[in-house]
Design an enzyme around this catalytic site. Structure first.
Site, short mmCIF file in Angstrom:
data_model
loop_
_atom_site.label_atom_id
_atom_site.label_comp_id
_atom_site.label_asym_id
_atom_site.label_seq_id
_atom_site.Cartn_x
_atom_site.Cartn_y
_atom_site.Cartn_z
N ASN A 182 -6.63 -2.74 1.75
CA ASN A 182 -6.57 -4.20 1.82
C ASN A 182 -7.98 -4.71 2.01
OD1 ASN A 182 -3.83 -4.49 1.63
ND2 ASN A 182 -3.47 -4.74 3.83
N ARG A 210 0.82 -1.22 0.00
CA ARG A 210 0.00 0.00 0.00
C ARG A 210 0.85 1.27 0.00
NH1 ARG A 210 -3.90 -1.14 4.81
NH2 ARG A 210 -1.91 -2.00 5.50
#
Ligand code: ZN
Ligand code: ZN
Ligand code: FE
Length: 759
Positions: free
Chosen positions: A36, A18
């Protein structure tokens, strides 16, 4: 301006994904978010169309080292105006597809620290970080946390914990990290003395033994290696004695690509693969004249033109090789049994055998054994001979919108070089290489792996696929499970493995060439032309059946295949072997004989006729030697203008048969007239390529199919593979072959699974 939603499946969590996406988006000035979701990552970005496209390309091109993107889906959405790019709260959901990272080789930064005197982990044999170190081999259960791996036995010291919890550190949340204070340490156990050595003394002692030409067992990632110098013939011969019946060439580990290039030719692509995070063994062509004082003993590679070469993938291997130079690193297994991974087992072997000087190990458990992978670079792609460490247990994504997302399948594989495959929806997980299903230990390993993978991946198959052969242990296993069983013919499974990899749903001409497989008619198949779709196949052609002696050992006895071929070709008078009268009476009276259309046995026969190889100590040995002769001939630039031998392609009951008896007779007369063996071998390869391409053209005319899929162990033969590729492409065919699973029987399970998915 566009908005695109991107969904990613693979190893994308716990690898700094990320933050990477967030930086990448910022770099392009794109707005949106990343999160996520279950085990996946979902991204939404808004911006100019071209910028978004570049961003998407960069996700795969620039992803963090250990990340693996198995599948990506894009969805164009109504344009949304965002004012920033943010990492947002994770959410539940997703589709419950599990990705377990494969074992990763030591990274560049850790290698530098390893040799940095000022570093706390200077010479620490277990140095690792967020992007390197063992994974699958030490895994107990998901989620991937230290207490769910065999690192649970090594609580972090304060220093390591500090790095583990500091978000800016490259060891932030790295589950395998340790240092001299808290990590595993080396132990050397000599076979001859009771006193064990630890830490630096252990390493020094092992290095001293290796320099002295001794054999030492060294604990690696997925099991033990038996290690010795490749320069000392007597050491290599002792190693063969220790392994028992071992005739295969040994793989050699080099310190780096520079050192390796003194011994082998290394292309840019091969160098990239050697240095990849998977660090497989790469089959490289040996230099005829090594650029080094020390010469690799011929006992290492025997008659092969190739050398299996690889680079260190653990810190310990770097520490050893820095002192010793190149080393044979071969799986510690005895007489074809699985690789040894448990300390007690190798220590007891060292106690029994004087051939093994000692054991260098540590007390971090290996949870599951996993061999080194083996690959070859050819036709600008990577062909996998053995898919294991570094690759398994990552899945292959099978394209296809028709595939039922909830379907879960077990495909049991075949007999030799076995793997099995589990599937959930479009994801197929081939197991690591298990081995030949010929002894109880290998069967036990198979069952253990199967249970472990089912539980780790949360797959409960409801459908099982297996080979058509009634006597394979894998067939019996499939039948014992009490589920619906689908039996998939061996050579169709080979082609289906290519269809699975490449997402081929329309008809293809499948060319399936291998040593042996059980045919629908109960005969031995192996030189097959099959018109295949995911729903089934039709046998459109094959090598003419040759009656051969049956029985387990005949398959290794190339000289028996040679006699059978010569007899069938009407060249009985040329058989000079004293054993012929016995073989002849068996063949003539059909005592324990079986009809075979195997291409592998055709290669064996020619190898033996030319006195190149009469007996195969391992699968394909005689054929490999034949290929070597042809390669030598081609390398000497003597191959131009070679014409193929004569053969006949005839149609019998709607199926083509290729009759090579004219070629056999020509080969015999070439041999009698003293022709060069290399020339005859090359000409034989050319003929096989020629009749194969020829029958493809006929089948294209008849069936309007322009796609060809090649699979089966025979296609590990580079000369044949390259010749045929060239001919087929020149004839305008679209050619596909395996690049994700082996073309040999290690790929069968994926093909079986694909058939099951499409039932
Ligand atoms: Zn690292
Ligand atoms: Zn520590
Ligand atoms: Fe096969």
């Amino acid at each position: 301006m566009v908005t695109v939603q991107i969904k990613l499946w693979g190893v994308v969590q716990g690898v700094g994904f990320r933050p990477f996406i967030s930086r990448l988006a910022a770099g392009y000035g794109l707005k949106g978010w990343v999160l996520n979701e279950g085990g996946n990552v979902r991204i939404e970005v808004s911006g100019a169309k071209e910028t978004v496209e570049s961003f998407i390309n960069d996700i795969t091109a620039k992803k963090p080292g250990p990340a693996e993107i198995v599948h990506m889906e894009l969805e164009r959405k109504e344009y949304i105006e965002y004012d920033s790019f943010r990492i947002i709260e994770s959410s539940e959901g997703g589709d419950d597809i599990v990705f377990i990272p494969a074992d990763l080789s030591i990274c560049k930064s850790c290698t530098e620290e390893l040799f940095d005197e000022a570093d706390r982990r200077h010479l620490h044999p277990f140095i690792s970080c967020m992007i390197c170190g063992p994974r699958y081999s030490i895994f107990d259960r998901v989620p991937y946390d230290r207490h769910n791996t065999s690192m649970v036995d090594f609580p972090m010291c304060e220093f390591c914990n500090g790095q583990y919890t500091y978000i800016e550190d490259r060891r932030y949340h790295a589950q395998t990290i340790s240092c001299h204070d808290c990590g595993p340490y080396l132990i050397y156990n000599s076979s001859s003395e009771p006193q064990e050595q630890v830490r630096e003394a252990a390493l020094e002692r092992a290095v001293a033994e290796l320099k002295d030409g001794k054999i030492v067992a060294v604990k690696g990632v997925g099991g033990y290696h038996l290690v010795c110098s490749p320069f000392r013939t007597e050491a290599v011969d002792r190693l063969r004695q220790l392994k028992g019946r071992e005739e295969k060439p040994f793989a050699v580990m080099f310190y780096d690509a520079g050192q390796l290039s003194s011994y082998c030719y290394v292309s840019e692509q091969e160098k990239t693969v050697l240095e990849s995070k998977e660090r497989p063994i790469v089959l490289l062509r040996r230099r005829e004249h090594e650029l080094s004082q020390e010469q690799i003993s011929q006992s290492v590679y025997r008659s092969s033109m190739y050398l299996g070469a690889f680079l260190p993938y653990t810190p310990l291997q770097y520490l050893i090789l820095k002192e010793t130079g190149p080393l044979i690193m071969t799986s510690a297994n005895i007489s074809d049994q699985p690789i040894i991974k448990d300390d007690c087992e190798i220590l007891s072997l060292a106690g029994q055998s004087e051939l093994l000087a000692g054991v260098l190990y540590n007390k971090r458990d290996i949870r599951i054994s996993i061999d080194d992978s083996v690959v070859k670079c050819i036709d600008d792609s990577v062909q996998i001979t053995r898919r294991s460490r570094g690759y398994a247990p990552l899945p292959v994504y099978i394209k296809g919108t028709e595939i039922d997302k909830s379907k879960q399948i077990l495909a049991c594989g075949g007999q030799l070089k076995n793997t099995f495959c589990l599937t959930k929806g479009n994801f197929a997980y081939p197991s690591q290489y298990i081995g030949d299903m010929e002894n109880e230990q290998t069967l036990e390993l198979y069952r253990e792996n199967l249970e472990r993978m089912k539980s780790l991946l949360r797959i409960e198959p409801k459908l099982v696929c297996c080979d058509l052969h009634p006597d394979y242990p894998t067939t019996r296993l499939a039948e014992s499970l009490g589920m619906e069983v689908i039996k998939v013919q061996h050579h169709y499974a080979h082609i289906a493995s290519v269809m699975a990899e490449k997402g081929l749903y329309e008809d293809v001409i499948g060319i399936s060439f291998d040593g042996t497989g059980y045919g629908e008619d109960g005969r031995i198949w192996g030189g097959e032309f099959l018109i295949c779709s995911p729903k089934g196949y039709r046998r459109a052609g094959h090598l003419r059946y040759i009656p051969m002696l049956g029985g387990d050992t005949s398959i290794k006895e190339a000289w028996k295949s040679a006699m059978a071929y010569m007899y069938s070709a009407g060249a009985e008078s040329e058989i000079k072997d004293g054993r012929w009268h016995l073989i002849k009476s068996a063949l003539a009276n059909k005592i324990n004989t079986i009809d075979s259309s195997s291409m592998g046995r055709h290669f064996d026969a020619v190898s033996s006729i030319l006195d190149i190889g009469h007996f195969a100590n391992y699968e394909g040995e005689c054929a490999i030697k034949l290929e070597n002769e042809a390669l030598l001939h081609a390398l000497a630039n003597k191959a131009a203008d070679t014409k193929p031998y004569r053969y006949e392609t005839v149609k019998v009951n709607g199926c083509y048969e290729i009759d090579t008896s004219a070629m056999i007779r020509q080969i015999l007369s070439d041999k009698l007239s003293g022709a060069d063996i290399g020339y005859v071998s090359y000409r034989f390869h050319l003929t096989v390529a020629e009749f194969t391409a020829g029958l493809c053209r006929i089948l294209r005319e008849e069936n309007r199919i322009n796609k060809v899929a090649l699979s089966g162990g025979v296609f590990q033969n580079s000369i044949l593979f390259e010749m045929l590729l060239k001919m087929l492409r020149e004839a305008g065919f679209e050619v596909h072959y395996n690049t994700m699973v082996p073309a040999n029987d290690g790929g069968i399970s994926l093909g079986q699974a694909f058939v099951g998915m499409n039932v």
